[in-house]
Scaffold this motif. Structure first.
Motif, PDB file in Angstrom:
ATOM      1  N   ASP A 155       0.852  -1.178   0.000  1.00 37.02           N
ATOM      2  CA  ASP A 155       0.000   0.000   0.000  1.00 37.02           C
ATOM      3  C   ASP A 155       0.892   1.233   0.000  1.00 37.02           C
TER       4      ASP A 155
ATOM      5  N   GLU B 176       0.708   5.340   0.188  1.00 38.32           N
ATOM      6  CA  GLU B 176      -0.205   6.425   0.512  1.00 38.32           C
ATOM      7  C   GLU B 176      -0.341   7.384  -0.654  1.00 38.32           C
ATOM      8  N   LYS B 177      -1.541   7.803  -0.940  1.00 32.64           N
ATOM      9  CA  LYS B 177      -1.892   8.746  -2.009  1.00 32.64           C
ATOM     10  C   LYS B 177      -1.613   8.198  -3.404  1.00 32.64           C
TER      11      LYS B 177
END
Length: 148
Positions: free
Chosen positions: A8, A10-11
């Motif tokens: 994952d 972020e953004k």
């Protein structure tokens, strides 16, 4: 450039997603950090297999966290501190103090998972959230008592 995310980011996106990013971002950050791989057919198959294994591990970790959450919800941690006349503590109770108290009761919880917004500075009963998993949060009851 299209890449498949292995973690994952972020953004940007979640694990297993195919995202389009600038070539320099992929070449200089995502690929060297092993956060992504180039979007080819063979890599898609490999990342899909990794995703399936990760989902199994994630489900197991979430179940264990839910069980631990039930145990922590039933626990009350008592911490004794020296205090002044107005029930103000000399010092404060921090997440590290709570982690040490839980350790003494047989729970091994990382202090960074104890979501104490600011240190406790007075006597009384408090409820402190403990993030055990991304989707599981336990509420720990803390009793701060005066040291005799």
């Amino acid at each position: 450039m299209e890449v498949i995310l292995r973690e994952d980011v972020e953004k940007l996106g979640a694990r297993g997603e195919v995202v389009k990013v600038a070539a320099g971002y992929a070449r200089n950050f995502l690929l060297p950090q092993r956060l992504a791989v180039a979007a080819t057919e063979s890599n898609k198959k490999i990342v899909d297999q990794e995703r399936q294994a990760w989902l199994k591990r994630e489900a197991k970790a979430q179940n264990e966290s839910e069980d631990l959450s039930k145990l922590l919800d039933a626990q009350t941690v008592t911490i004794t501190q020296r205090a002044g006349e107005n029930d103000q503590l000399f010092g404060s109770v921090t997440a590290k103090d709570l982690a040490d108290a839980l350790e003494a009761q047989g729970f091994t919880i990382d202090r960074r998972k104890i979501l104490l917004e600011e240190p406790i500075r007075s006597l009384g009963d408090f409820t402190v959230p403990v993030r055990l998993h991304r989707a599981v949060t336990a509420n720990l009851k803390v009793h701060v008592a005066r040291e005799d």
